[in-house]
Design an enzyme around this catalytic site. Structure first.
Site, short mmCIF file in Angstrom:
data_model
loop_
_atom_site.label_atom_id
_atom_site.label_comp_id
_atom_site.label_asym_id
_atom_site.label_seq_id
_atom_site.Cartn_x
_atom_site.Cartn_y
_atom_site.Cartn_z
N CYS A 96 0.86 -1.18 0.00
CA CYS A 96 0.00 0.00 0.00
C CYS A 96 0.89 1.23 0.00
CB CYS A 96 -0.88 -0.02 1.26
SG CYS A 96 -1.98 1.40 1.39
N HIS A 138 -8.88 -3.81 -2.47
CA HIS A 138 -7.98 -3.04 -1.60
C HIS A 138 -8.36 -1.56 -1.63
CE1 HIS A 138 -3.77 -2.08 0.00
NE2 HIS A 138 -4.20 -0.91 -0.42
N GLU A 139 -8.59 -1.04 -2.83
CA GLU A 139 -8.94 0.39 -2.95
C GLU A 139 -10.32 0.67 -2.37
OE1 GLU A 139 -6.50 2.15 -3.50
OE2 GLU A 139 -5.28 0.52 -4.29
N HIS A 142 -10.18 1.23 1.28
CA HIS A 142 -9.72 2.58 1.66
C HIS A 142 -10.89 3.55 1.79
CE1 HIS A 142 -5.36 2.62 1.76
NE2 HIS A 142 -5.25 1.99 0.60
NI NI Z 1 -3.55 1.05 -0.20
#
Ligand code: NI
Length: 194
Positions: A96, A138-139, A142
């Site tokens: 990340c 993953h995004e 966030h």
């Molecule tokens: Ni990330």
């Protein structure tokens, strides 16, 4: 276009929930362009708006081509929503851009279907698998203030947090959200962060 400052772990903005994108205007497209440029410069394969301090449900991504000389694919995704995901999981190393240099194995669904909007507000759905599913998931995390270390076993999570404390100390990053971090991240090693 301009490079944006990437926020590091410890910056409270990374733990906040982002708001739906509701204006698909030039301002949004400029932000997405700047994020894409910042992501490539880092370099990384994904970057979410909260990582540059903007609490919008928006991320950029770039997938490499299948062959070395084949063009890849890049884009910007607004208001993504998980429609379906496989029970079958796959483990893969994840990094990340808010955790420079750190990689840990994370389990994610192997196949997903995601609904999203492009920069003009058009609705789409898309099926992704394996690495591509991993990047988008993953995004998407966030945007809800969830970080990849939250998926790790306690030992790995503690180690990652300790290493990030050291990183901030060594690089003179005392306070969340201060100006030196951007320069420190530029030219930082390791691909594959997101
Ligand atoms: Ni990330």
């Amino acid at each position: 276009m301009s490079l944006l400052r990437i926020r590091l772990f410890g910056d409270p903005v990374l733990r906040q929930e982002a708001r739906e994108v509701d204006s698909f205007d030039d301002r949004l497209r400029r932000l997405a362009g700047d994020m894409l440029e910042t992501m490539r410069d880092a370099p990384g394969v994904g970057l979410a708006a909260p990582q540059v301090g903007v609490l919008k449900r928006l991320f950029t991504f770039e997938f490499p081509g299948l062959e070395e000389d084949e063009p890849g694919e890049h884009g910007a995704v607004a208001n993504p929503r998980l429609v379906d995901s496989s029970e079958q999981l796959e483990e893969g190393d994840e990094g990340c851009l808010s955790f420079p240099g750190l990689f840990y194995p994370v389990e994610r669904p192997l196949h997903v279907e995601i609904a999203w909007q492009d920069l003009h507000g058009e609705e789409h759905t898309r099926q992704l698998s394996s690495f591509e599913a991993r990047v988008w998931l993953h995004e998407m995390d966030h945007l809800d203030g969830i970080l990849f270390i939250d998926h790790l076993a306690r030992h790995d999570r503690r180690e990652a947090m300790k290493l990030m404390r050291q990183y901030r100390k060594e690089h003179g990053v005392d306070m969340p959200g201060q100006g030196r971090m951007a320069n420190l991240l530029l030219g930082g090693g390791g691909g594959g962060g997101s």
